[in-house]
Design a protein around this motif. Structure first.
Motif, PDB file in Angstrom:
ATOM      1  N   GLN A 117      -4.568  -6.242   0.975  1.00  6.69           N
ATOM      2  CA  GLN A 117      -4.706  -5.063   1.706  1.00  6.69           C
ATOM      3  C   GLN A 117      -6.252  -4.449   1.654  1.00  6.69           C
ATOM      4  N   MET A 118      -6.783  -4.608   0.477  1.00  4.25           N
ATOM      5  CA  MET A 118      -8.090  -4.267   0.113  1.00  4.25           C
ATOM      6  C   MET A 118      -9.171  -5.189   0.906  1.00  4.25           C
ATOM      7  N   GLN A 172       0.584   0.556   7.976  1.00  5.19           N
ATOM      8  CA  GLN A 172      -0.104   1.471   6.771  1.00  5.19           C
ATOM      9  C   GLN A 172      -1.850   1.336   7.110  1.00  5.19           C
ATOM     10  N   GLU A 173      -2.219  -0.130   7.120  1.00 13.54           N
ATOM     11  CA  GLU A 173      -3.586  -0.234   7.278  1.00 13.54           C
ATOM     12  C   GLU A 173      -4.049   0.225   8.544  1.00 13.54           C
ATOM     13  N   MET A 220       0.808  -1.083   0.093  1.00 13.03           N
ATOM     14  CA  MET A 220      -0.141   0.119  -0.080  1.00 13.03           C
ATOM     15  C   MET A 220       0.956   1.139   0.019  1.00 13.03           C
ATOM     16  N   GLU A 221       0.279   2.378  -0.818  1.00 12.68           N
ATOM     17  CA  GLU A 221       1.303   3.427  -0.780  1.00 12.68           C
ATOM     18  C   GLU A 221       0.156   4.561  -0.477  1.00 12.68           C
ATOM     19  N   ARG A 265      -7.266   4.424  11.527  1.00 14.23           N
ATOM     20  CA  ARG A 265      -7.258   5.420  12.348  1.00 14.23           C
ATOM     21  C   ARG A 265      -7.943   6.536  11.799  1.00 14.23           C
ATOM     22  N   ALA A 266      -7.505   7.132  10.656  1.00  8.95           N
ATOM     23  CA  ALA A 266      -7.905   8.137   9.993  1.00  8.95           C
ATOM     24  C   ALA A 266      -9.415   8.180   9.794  1.00  8.95           C
TER      25      ALA A 266
END
Length: 90
Positions: free
Chosen positions: A19-20, A32-33, A1-2, A38-39
């Motif tokens: 990751q999807m 990253q996940e 993931m970027e 969290r966002a």
């Protein structure tokens, strides 16, 4: 993931199929996940570039049932509040 920060939003520029799946289930198996989840929980704007959804690279070769499964995962991301946007930089 970027991931990138753009105009106050967290933007996923590349989202691999693995990751999807994790994100659509609310799982954070990588840092990253976790950042993305969290966002979302903090109410921040999260976007994924349509061109960055890896599963779409397999549009022509994947069996229909599998491809439809990933389309459903994309809907799940949208339901979580992740906006799918066109990449203006291409």
């Amino acid at each position: 993931m970027e991931l990138e920060e753009r105009s106050g939003a967290l933007v996923i520029t590349r989202l691999p199929v693995e990751q999807m799946g994790s994100l659509s289930l609310g799982l954070a198996l990588t840092d990253q996940e976790g950042t993305v989840l969290r966002a979302l929980l903090e109410g921040k704007k999260v976007q994924v570039l349509d061109s960055g959804l890896e599963y779409k690279d397999y549009r022509k070769g994947a069996p229909l049932d599998i491809y439809q499964k990933f389309m459903a995962l994309e809907r799940g991301l949208r339901e979580m509040g992740i906006c799918v946007v066109r990449d203006r930089h291409r």
